[in-house]
Design a protein around this motif. Structure first.
Motif, PDB file in Angstrom:
ATOM      1  N   ASP A 493      24.061  11.949  31.228  1.00 29.76           N
ATOM      2  CA  ASP A 493      25.333  12.079  31.351  1.00 29.76           C
ATOM      3  C   ASP A 493      25.692  12.383  32.955  1.00 29.76           C
ATOM      4  O   ASP A 493      26.867  12.245  33.238  1.00 29.76           O
ATOM      5  CB  ASP A 493      25.804  12.937  30.180  1.00 29.76           C
ATOM      6  N   LEU A 494      25.059  12.842  33.380  1.00 28.37           N
ATOM      7  CA  LEU A 494      25.468  13.964  33.995  1.00 28.37           C
ATOM      8  C   LEU A 494      25.250  13.140  36.001  1.00 28.37           C
ATOM      9  O   LEU A 494      25.873  13.235  36.564  1.00 28.37           O
ATOM     10  CB  LEU A 494      24.182  15.051  34.650  1.00 28.37           C
ATOM     11  N   PHE A 495      23.823  12.387  35.173  1.00 30.20           N
ATOM     12  CA  PHE A 495      24.089  11.393  36.257  1.00 30.20           C
ATOM     13  C   PHE A 495      24.916  10.469  36.386  1.00 30.20           C
ATOM     14  O   PHE A 495      25.839   9.928  37.866  1.00 30.20           O
ATOM     15  CB  PHE A 495      22.597  10.600  36.514  1.00 30.20           C
ATOM     16  N   VAL A 496      25.360   9.780  35.298  1.00 33.11           N
ATOM     17  CA  VAL A 496      26.360   8.235  35.414  1.00 33.11           C
ATOM     18  C   VAL A 496      27.745   8.934  35.171  1.00 33.11           C
ATOM     19  O   VAL A 496      27.973   9.054  36.598  1.00 33.11           O
ATOM     20  CB  VAL A 496      26.600   8.691  33.575  1.00 33.11           C
ATOM     21  N   ASN A 497      28.122  10.783  35.152  1.00 33.45           N
ATOM     22  CA  ASN A 497      29.628  10.614  35.112  1.00 33.45           C
ATOM     23  C   ASN A 497      29.384  11.161  36.899  1.00 33.45           C
ATOM     24  O   ASN A 497      30.717  11.316  37.701  1.00 33.45           O
ATOM     25  CB  ASN A 497      29.685  12.463  35.213  1.00 33.45           C
ATOM     26  N   ALA A 498      28.301  12.202  38.207  1.00 33.65           N
ATOM     27  CA  ALA A 498      28.810  12.746  39.199  1.00 33.65           C
ATOM     28  C   ALA A 498      28.458  10.858  40.182  1.00 33.65           C
ATOM     29  O   ALA A 498      28.944  10.902  40.738  1.00 33.65           O
ATOM     30  CB  ALA A 498      27.104  13.327  39.225  1.00 33.65           C
ATOM     31  N   VAL A 499      27.006   9.878  39.705  1.00 35.76           N
ATOM     32  CA  VAL A 499      27.074   8.495  40.452  1.00 35.76           C
ATOM     33  C   VAL A 499      27.604   7.670  40.357  1.00 35.76           C
ATOM     34  O   VAL A 499      28.543   6.839  40.318  1.00 35.76           O
ATOM     35  CB  VAL A 499      25.418   8.778  40.855  1.00 35.76           C
ATOM     36  N   ILE A 500      27.210   7.040  38.814  1.00 35.32           N
ATOM     37  CA  ILE A 500      26.952   5.882  38.963  1.00 35.32           C
ATOM     38  C   ILE A 500      29.327   5.703  38.055  1.00 35.32           C
ATOM     39  O   ILE A 500      29.531   4.126  38.495  1.00 35.32           O
ATOM     40  CB  ILE A 500      26.659   5.755  36.849  1.00 35.32           C
ATOM     41  N   SER A 501      30.051   6.622  37.400  1.00 38.73           N
ATOM     42  CA  SER A 501      31.160   6.656  36.870  1.00 38.73           C
ATOM     43  C   SER A 501      31.982   5.466  38.175  1.00 38.73           C
ATOM     44  O   SER A 501      32.478   5.190  38.004  1.00 38.73           O
ATOM     45  CB  SER A 501      31.626   7.636  36.421  1.00 38.73           C
ATOM     46  N   PRO A 502      31.559   6.372  39.194  1.00 39.33           N
ATOM     47  CA  PRO A 502      32.397   6.432  40.489  1.00 39.33           C
ATOM     48  C   PRO A 502      31.894   5.044  40.824  1.00 39.33           C
ATOM     49  O   PRO A 502      32.661   4.675  41.420  1.00 39.33           O
ATOM     50  CB  PRO A 502      32.197   8.037  41.907  1.00 39.33           C
ATOM     51  N   ALA A 503      30.551   4.567  41.287  1.00 37.45           N
ATOM     52  CA  ALA A 503      30.205   3.129  41.838  1.00 37.45           C
ATOM     53  C   ALA A 503      31.078   2.136  40.740  1.00 37.45           C
ATOM     54  O   ALA A 503      31.208   1.346  41.612  1.00 37.45           O
ATOM     55  CB  ALA A 503      28.559   3.839  41.584  1.00 37.45           C
ATOM     56  N   ALA A 504      30.675   2.661  39.443  1.00 33.14           N
ATOM     57  CA  ALA A 504      31.762   0.856  39.254  1.00 33.14           C
ATOM     58  C   ALA A 504      32.796   1.693  39.251  1.00 33.14           C
ATOM     59  O   ALA A 504      34.057  -0.022  38.955  1.00 33.14           O
ATOM     60  CB  ALA A 504      31.550   1.848  36.988  1.00 33.14           C
ATOM     61  N   ASP A 505      33.952   2.771  39.197  1.00 32.05           N
ATOM     62  CA  ASP A 505      35.230   2.659  39.106  1.00 32.05           C
ATOM     63  C   ASP A 505      35.953   1.910  40.833  1.00 32.05           C
ATOM     64  O   ASP A 505      36.355   1.320  40.980  1.00 32.05           O
ATOM     65  CB  ASP A 505      35.961   3.997  39.757  1.00 32.05           C
ATOM     66  N   ALA A 506      34.542   2.234  42.149  1.00 29.70           N
ATOM     67  CA  ALA A 506      34.799   1.775  43.257  1.00 29.70           C
ATOM     68  C   ALA A 506      34.935   0.068  43.294  1.00 29.70           C
ATOM     69  O   ALA A 506      36.013  -0.708  43.828  1.00 29.70           O
ATOM     70  CB  ALA A 506      33.547   2.125  43.873  1.00 29.70           C
ATOM     71  N   LEU A 507      34.011  -0.388  41.811  1.00 30.35           N
ATOM     72  CA  LEU A 507      33.838  -2.412  42.136  1.00 30.35           C
ATOM     73  C   LEU A 507      34.985  -2.415  41.304  1.00 30.35           C
ATOM     74  O   LEU A 507      36.073  -3.175  41.217  1.00 30.35           O
ATOM     75  CB  LEU A 507      32.316  -2.556  41.150  1.00 30.35           C
ATOM     76  N   LEU A 508      35.083  -1.689  39.878  1.00 33.23           N
ATOM     77  CA  LEU A 508      36.637  -2.221  38.991  1.00 33.23           C
ATOM     78  C   LEU A 508      38.197  -2.387  40.353  1.00 33.23           C
ATOM     79  O   LEU A 508      38.135  -2.908  39.268  1.00 33.23           O
ATOM     80  CB  LEU A 508      36.558  -1.638  38.026  1.00 33.23           C
ATOM     81  N   ASN A 509      38.092  -0.882  40.698  1.00 33.42           N
ATOM     82  CA  ASN A 509      39.146  -0.818  41.397  1.00 33.42           C
ATOM     83  C   ASN A 509      39.341  -0.713  43.362  1.00 33.42           C
ATOM     84  O   ASN A 509      39.296  -0.072  43.731  1.00 33.42           O
ATOM     85  CB  ASN A 509      39.603   0.718  40.654  1.00 33.42           C
ATOM     86  N   SER A 510      38.834  -2.467  43.110  1.00 27.20           N
ATOM     87  CA  SER A 510      39.363  -2.492  45.063  1.00 27.20           C
ATOM     88  C   SER A 510      40.224  -1.920  45.886  1.00 27.20           C
ATOM     89  O   SER A 510      39.541  -1.821  47.095  1.00 27.20           O
ATOM     90  CB  SER A 510      38.539  -4.083  44.584  1.00 27.20           C
ATOM     91  N   GLY A 511      41.393  -1.770  45.297  1.00 29.47           N
ATOM     92  CA  GLY A 511      42.220  -1.171  45.530  1.00 29.47           C
ATOM     93  C   GLY A 511      41.942   0.674  46.861  1.00 29.47           C
ATOM     94  O   GLY A 511      42.390   0.146  47.697  1.00 29.47           O
ATOM     95  N   THR A 512      40.484   0.984  46.003  1.00 34.89           N
ATOM     96  CA  THR A 512      40.755   2.046  47.057  1.00 34.89           C
ATOM     97  C   THR A 512      39.478   1.433  48.334  1.00 34.89           C
ATOM     98  O   THR A 512      40.405   2.491  49.595  1.00 34.89           O
ATOM     99  CB  THR A 512      39.326   3.018  46.056  1.00 34.89           C
ATOM    100  N   TYR A 513      38.847   0.850  48.222  1.00 30.28           N
ATOM    101  CA  TYR A 513      38.364   0.842  49.312  1.00 30.28           C
ATOM    102  C   TYR A 513      38.957  -0.546  50.298  1.00 30.28           C
ATOM    103  O   TYR A 513      38.442  -0.734  51.648  1.00 30.28           O
ATOM    104  CB  TYR A 513      37.297  -0.888  48.661  1.00 30.28           C
ATOM    105  N   LEU A 514      39.802  -0.985  49.896  1.00 31.39           N
ATOM    106  CA  LEU A 514      40.781  -1.848  50.847  1.00 31.39           C
ATOM    107  C   LEU A 514      41.798  -1.377  51.197  1.00 31.39           C
ATOM    108  O   LEU A 514      41.970  -0.663  52.585  1.00 31.39           O
ATOM    109  CB  LEU A 514      41.817  -2.990  50.146  1.00 31.39           C
ATOM    110  N   SER A 515      42.064   0.083  50.481  1.00 27.45           N
ATOM    111  CA  SER A 515      43.175   0.980  51.405  1.00 27.45           C
ATOM    112  C   SER A 515      42.580   2.293  52.065  1.00 27.45           C
ATOM    113  O   SER A 515      42.970   2.489  53.380  1.00 27.45           O
ATOM    114  CB  SER A 515      44.193   1.924  50.073  1.00 27.45           C
ATOM    115  N   ALA A 516      41.321   2.466  52.246  1.00 29.26           N
ATOM    116  CA  ALA A 516      40.495   3.428  52.748  1.00 29.26           C
ATOM    117  C   ALA A 516      40.442   2.214  54.425  1.00 29.26           C
ATOM    118  O   ALA A 516      40.469   3.064  54.849  1.00 29.26           O
ATOM    119  CB  ALA A 516      39.574   3.270  51.909  1.00 29.26           C
ATOM    120  N   VAL A 517      40.162   0.795  53.405  1.00 29.06           N
ATOM    121  CA  VAL A 517      40.070   0.115  55.605  1.00 29.06           C
ATOM    122  C   VAL A 517      41.438  -0.259  55.749  1.00 29.06           C
ATOM    123  O   VAL A 517      41.562  -0.016  57.210  1.00 29.06           O
ATOM    124  CB  VAL A 517      38.966  -1.282  55.688  1.00 29.06           C
TER     125      VAL A 517
END
Lengths: 522, 112
Positions: A493-517
């Protein structure tokens, strides 16, 4: 210090490349310093990667424009052609950086001992550092042509490393197959990039994503990316060169090649979710990814079962495990535009698939290192000629058993946690797929019990009476990976919450990536 | 709660699992310790009795990897007879498979 922190993305590539280019000089003039230098260079590269990943996970995506000041726009209109070389590292890239950094350090410690009596160490360590730079670059760049360049560095360095140290030409044959197949894949990626460039006059991933629309040209490019990167990842039916190369490469190299192939998976997911931004028929492409995953799982494990060469057997299991990752992410892709299904199980499927990427890097790396230690001491590859080695190589046996239980999805190791996420979410999507995944896990367990029995159990064999435990640096490499296999299994759970969920969120919500660039869009 | 992984439809807690396994190991250890005390390692007691025949050598008694799962591969002979020959080891075939896969994906994605 702030200069280093401000330029971490550049250092991601500069540090391993600097280490690579100095290694032959040390080999020529100060040979005693060569191996310690290579270890230092890998440690420094990993430190940069881990620091970068932590910064991204804490503060959000990093956009780094090469040759530009901090306030310069990430996308520059240069005579109508927006070209800038940029690195864009979001939580998904950070996740891949963590995996590559950990495995590269563990393998380098291992290689320090396993290569001690070998010739050609200068070129070997140089190629190892180039492979590390190639992986780091692939998962960090925000530019499609850069991605192709790092893909080529990755593939060619890996192919050269495969060719080391097996007599009789078998290693060279494996290396040539790997090089040719991956070069063709690379050319397909380049063709896909050309098609997108012809449409949008840019190579910037975010800029393409902001404009992309489905048409025959972009869909053709999508298919080229998907097939070529699936081949890099070792997915069926593009997997044929993978067992040929993995089985003959030095074992430490094979462990890092697992991560190198996962950079191909990174490419698939980055292109599908970020560059294409879900503008294609996600259900059809999602099912294509799922079918590639199911074929990989089933054919990989059934081909592993009858193998006699222990490394070839492990290689087929690598193909099989890739199927789980494709299955999880494929399910998420299928329900990308169905908010209810995505929330109910699609996100968990995505997280399971990504978690399995990390877990696979750890336990499969561990298995290759453990089997490599056995081969290092016995000089034997055939499981028909081994036996009773647990009497002499107790630590190696324990590490192998932990890796074997993890890959088979036995609790409390890390493989179980990610497979459980994939099983449950996939079952909600389509129960047949979940059942196939579970049957493949059972066959994986059967296969690894065969290997464990064949290598380590049984009475002490007279021909191996003098075999000793692996050298300490090799044990140290295995300990690093074992720690992650066990700790991620007990505290998933610690790793999923800290690393995996943000990684999955980054893919599922590409708006964050686009707006960063793009700073909120063009 | 640390260690609790939510899967959407349930949860997994490895720490609870470890506590249960530890309890099972303790019970097993107690049963083991309650066993016969006159067992002596490395004596005649531990040698197998094979109807008076000599014990075979270590290399003869070890079941090698190739002997395992014969039944499985035999039962799936038809499947393996088709699957294994596809892995020819010939580079031209690998490229052909890549092209076949590429075309199939292209047709599926374009048509569906």
């Amino acid at each position: 210090m702030s200069v280093i922190l401000d330029n971490l993305p550049a250092l991601l590539i500069a540090v391993p490349l600097f280490g690579a280019f100095l290694t032959p000089l040390f080999g020529r003039f100060l040979p005693k310093v060569r191996t310690p230098w290579a270890i230092f260079a890998v440690l420094a590269s990993a430190a940069v990667a881990i620091t970068t990943a932590i910064r991204v996970l804490i503060s959000g995506p990093i956009v780094y424009v090469f040759g530009a000041g901090a306030s310069a726009p990430a996308v520059l209109d240069s005579a109508g052609i927006p070209i800038r070389i940029i690195f864009t590292i979001d939580a998904f890239g950070a996740f891949m950086l963590l995996s590559a950094a950990i495995v590269s350090v563990a393998v380098m410690l291992y290689l320090a001992a396993s290569q001690k009596r070998r010739s050609g160490k200068s070129a070997f360590y140089t190629l190892y550092l180039l492979l590390t730079a190639g992986i780091f670059g692939m998962v960090s760049t925000g530019d499609l042509f850069n991605f192709f360049v790092f893909l080529e560095i990755n593939s060619l360095a890996a192919a050269a490393l495969v060719s080391y140290h097996r007599k009789g030409g078998i290693a060279v044959e494996g290396a040539i197959k790997y090089a040719v197949v991956n070069t063709i894949g690379g050319l397909m990626v380049l063709a896909g990039i050309g098609l997108l460039y012809s449409q949008y006059d840019t190579l910037n991933m975010a800029l393409i994503a902001s404009q992309i629309a489905p048409n025959p040209v972009t869909i053709t490019a999508l298919v080229l990316f998907l097939a070529a990167l699936a081949m890099k990842a070792g997915s069926v039916p593009f997997h044929f060169a993978t067992p040929d190369a993995y089985s003959v490469a030095p074992s430490g190299v094979t462990a890092l090649m697992i991560v190198a192939s996962q950079a191909g998976l990174y490419g698939i997911f980055r292109i599908l979710f970020t560059v294409y931004n879900g503008v294609f028929n996600t259900v059809t492409v999602g099912w294509v990814v799922i079918i590639l995953g199911v074929l990989s799982m089933v054919i990989g494990v059934t081909m592993a079962l009858p193998q006699k060469d222990v490394k070839r057997l492990l290689a087929y299991h690598a193909v099989s495990q890739t199927g789980y990752m494709l299955l999880g992410v494929g399910v998420a892709l299928c329900v990308l535009h169905d908010a209810a299904a995505l929330s109910a199980y699609g996100t968990t499927a995505m997280e399971g698939g990504l978690f399995h990427i990390f877990n696979h890097a750890m336990y499969k790396g561990l298995l290759f290192l453990a089997v490599g230690a056995v081969i290092y001491r016995t000089g034997v590859w055939s499981i028909n000629k081994m036996g009773g080695l647990g009497h002499n190589m107790k630590w190696t046996m324990i590490f192998f058993l932990i890796g074997a239980l993890a890959i088979a999805g036995i609790p409390p190791f890390n493989g179980f946690a990610s497979k459980l996420m994939i099983y449950e979410s996939t079952f909600a999507f389509n129960p047949v797929l979940a059942i196939i995944a579970m049957v493949v896990s059972i066959l994986t367990l059967a296969s690894f019990m065969k290997v464990f029995h064949s290598l380590f159990l049984g009475p002490k064999q007279p021909e191996y009476a003098e075999v000793k435990e692996a050298p300490k640096p090799m044990i140290a490499g295995m300990i690093i990976l074992t720690v992650f296999v066990v700790v991620l299994g007990i505290f998933p759970d610690l790793f999923v919450n800290a690393v995996i969920s943000p990684a999955a969120d980054a893919l599922l919500n590409s708006g964050t990536y686009l707006s960063a660039v793009l700073g909120g869009g063009l | 709660m640390i260690g609790l992984l939510s899967t959407g439809y349930g949860f997994w807690n490895p720490i609870v699992w470890l506590v249960v396994i530890a309890a099972a190991l303790i019970v097993s250890f107690i049963i083991l310790k309650a066993g016969r005390k006159d067992y002596s390692k490395d004596t005649e007691q531990v040698k197998p009795y094979l109807s008076g025949n000599d014990e075979p050598s270590a290399s003869d008694t070890h079941v090698r990897g190739g002997n395992l799962y014969y039944g499985f591969t035999r039962a799936l002979k038809g499947y393996y007879d088709k699957l294994i020959p596809l892995h020819t080891g010939i580079l031209n075939d690998y490229i052909a498979w890549f092209l076949i896969g590429l075309v199939i994906i292209f047709v599926v994605v374009i048509l569906i």
